[in-house]
Scaffold this motif. Structure first.
Motif, mmCIF file in Angstrom:
data_model
loop_
_atom_site.group_PDB
_atom_site.id
_atom_site.type_symbol
_atom_site.label_atom_id
_atom_site.label_comp_id
_atom_site.label_asym_id
_atom_site.label_seq_id
_atom_site.Cartn_x
_atom_site.Cartn_y
_atom_site.Cartn_z
ATOM 1 N N ALA A 57 0.795 -1.121 -0.013
ATOM 2 C CA ALA A 57 -0.008 -0.153 0.035
ATOM 3 C C ALA A 57 0.825 1.168 0.136
ATOM 4 O O ALA A 57 0.635 2.415 -0.661
ATOM 5 N N MET A 58 1.983 1.284 0.858
ATOM 6 C CA MET A 58 3.025 2.336 0.751
ATOM 7 C C MET A 58 3.512 2.405 -0.442
ATOM 8 O O MET A 58 3.821 3.764 -0.925
ATOM 9 N N GLN A 59 3.967 1.291 -1.284
ATOM 10 C CA GLN A 59 4.471 1.660 -2.507
ATOM 11 C C GLN A 59 3.577 2.100 -3.438
ATOM 12 O O GLN A 59 3.940 3.261 -4.326
ATOM 13 N N LEU A 60 2.434 1.889 -3.546
ATOM 14 C CA LEU A 60 1.297 2.366 -4.375
ATOM 15 C C LEU A 60 0.947 4.109 -3.921
ATOM 16 O O LEU A 60 0.983 4.851 -4.816
ATOM 17 N N ALA A 61 0.797 4.216 -2.774
ATOM 18 C CA ALA A 61 0.743 5.575 -2.388
ATOM 19 C C ALA A 61 1.921 6.586 -2.629
ATOM 20 O O ALA A 61 1.790 7.617 -2.871
ATOM 21 N N GLU A 62 3.032 5.992 -2.361
ATOM 22 C CA GLU A 62 4.194 6.850 -2.859
ATOM 23 C C GLU A 62 4.076 7.108 -4.422
ATOM 24 O O GLU A 62 4.710 8.118 -5.045
ATOM 25 N N LYS A 63 4.007 6.192 -5.279
ATOM 26 C CA LYS A 63 3.847 6.182 -6.805
ATOM 27 C C LYS A 63 2.551 7.378 -7.029
ATOM 28 O O LYS A 63 2.869 8.399 -7.815
ATOM 29 N N ILE A 64 1.503 7.354 -6.463
ATOM 30 C CA ILE A 64 0.670 8.265 -6.570
ATOM 31 C C ILE A 64 0.858 9.563 -6.066
ATOM 32 O O ILE A 64 0.668 10.553 -6.933
ATOM 33 N N ALA A 65 1.771 9.856 -5.006
ATOM 34 C CA ALA A 65 2.263 11.006 -4.661
ATOM 35 C C ALA A 65 3.193 11.772 -5.418
ATOM 36 O O ALA A 65 3.408 12.784 -5.259
ATOM 37 N N ARG A 66 3.740 10.798 -6.490
ATOM 38 C CA ARG A 66 4.661 11.507 -7.272
ATOM 39 C C ARG A 66 3.755 12.163 -8.504
ATOM 40 O O ARG A 66 4.545 13.014 -9.155
ATOM 41 N N GLN A 67 2.604 12.259 -8.646
ATOM 42 C CA GLN A 67 1.823 12.493 -9.696
ATOM 43 C C GLN A 67 1.488 14.217 -9.311
ATOM 44 O O GLN A 67 1.549 14.323 -8.211
ATOM 45 N N ALA A 68 0.972 14.823 -10.326
ATOM 46 C CA ALA A 68 0.432 15.922 -10.077
ATOM 47 C C ALA A 68 -1.083 16.168 -9.098
ATOM 48 O O ALA A 68 -1.737 15.546 -9.584
ATOM 49 N N PRO A 69 -0.775 16.755 -7.843
ATOM 50 C CA PRO A 69 -1.808 16.756 -7.053
ATOM 51 C C PRO A 69 -3.151 17.248 -7.502
ATOM 52 O O PRO A 69 -4.260 16.576 -7.516
ATOM 53 N N LEU A 70 -3.230 18.434 -8.320
ATOM 54 C CA LEU A 70 -4.407 18.986 -8.943
ATOM 55 C C LEU A 70 -4.956 18.132 -9.988
ATOM 56 O O LEU A 70 -6.191 17.905 -9.941
ATOM 57 N N ALA A 71 -4.171 17.100 -10.835
ATOM 58 C CA ALA A 71 -4.783 16.447 -11.712
ATOM 59 C C ALA A 71 -5.380 15.370 -10.928
ATOM 60 O O ALA A 71 -6.472 14.647 -11.471
ATOM 61 N N ILE A 72 -4.514 14.468 -10.072
ATOM 62 C CA ILE A 72 -5.188 13.480 -9.133
ATOM 63 C C ILE A 72 -6.530 14.070 -8.499
ATOM 64 O O ILE A 72 -7.307 13.102 -8.557
#
Length: 261
Positions: free
Chosen positions: A192-207
């Protein structure tokens, strides 16, 4: 904030929230309900945090509701939320605007299943088990399973498990779409942390825009979501992060560093 039954840790742009009542199999009393709602509000308000991870401390994710403590409150119609909190089951009031990943192990019962359904991505240990037990006790499951499980799994699959109150395993949870990955026991939080860290590298506004539009489609239909698409596209294309992404696409050098503006 200080909590008794919730653990909150920050790891870079990820907030890890632990359900922490292990001596009671992480069953929810009123205080735990309210503390989790406050932790969700803390996650949503912290601009440095981009993703949340929810897990259970001890042997189980959660055994569900502590009926002795919460039952009378539900009977009276009392709120399970702290002032300013976000409903952990996302069935009333403000919802999280950031992605939430649930990491599940051990027992995941009643309100636990509904916590999972309110998350955006779910990882579970191979030995995890699930059950919706409320009808067995003469009660209504009020945390969203009657809406979300039919959406996720289809009508027959949802009714199969809600109406029989039988327990099912991780493989069946994966088949239903309740969980997205099944991992070896002990690896659920790491994955779960691996997935979270990958998502956190994306653009927050786009997410945030993706979550907002996808949820609108579920709640209000495709037409409502389609009407919103031009605004969200313009908003993200005109943002600093959007321009950084476009510049990187034009001249690939290194991955853009997103700032959330």
């Amino acid at each position: 904030m200080s909590y008794e039954y919730v653990q909150v840790e920050r790891h870079g742009h990820v907030m890890v929230i632990g359900i922490n009542r292990p001596k009671k199999a992480n069953s929810f009393n009123l205080q735990l309900c309210r503390e989790l709602s406050s932790a969700y509000a803390e996650l949503d308000a912290d601009d440095s945090i981009r993703v949340g991870v929810l897990h259970g401390v001890g042997r189980h994710f959660t055994a569900g509701m502590d009926l002795r403590e919460v039952g009378p409150e539900v009977s009276r119609g009392s709120s399970l939320l702290a002032p300013g909190g976000i409903h952990p089951w996302m069935v009333e009031g403000k919802r999280l605007s950031k992605p939430l990943i649930a990491a599940v192990h051990g027992k995941c019962l009643t309100l636990g299943v509904e916590l999972v359904l309110a998350a955006d991505i779910v990882v579970c240990a191979a030995s995890a088990s699930f059950a919706q037990l409320e009808p067995l006790l003469g009660l209504f499951p009020f945390g969203g399973v009657t809406v979300r499980l039919p959406q996720r799994a289809g009508w027959g699959n949802a009714m199969r498990w809600i109406l029989t109150c039988e327990e099912y395993d991780a493989r069946e949870a994966y088949r239903l779409g309740l969980v997205q990955e099944v991992v070896d026991d002990g690896d659920h939080l790491t994955r779960a942390m691996q997935l979270a860290e990958k998502i956190a590298r994306q653009a927050p506004l786009a997410i945030k825009a993706v979550l907002e539009n996808s949820r609108r489609a579920l709640r209000e239909g495709e037409a409502a979501a389609e009407l919103e698409m031009p605004r969200l596209a313009q908003q993200t294309f005109n943002s600093e992060d959007g321009q950084a992404g476009i510049d990187t696409f034009r001249q690939p050098v290194s991955a853009p560093v997103f700032v959330g503006r």
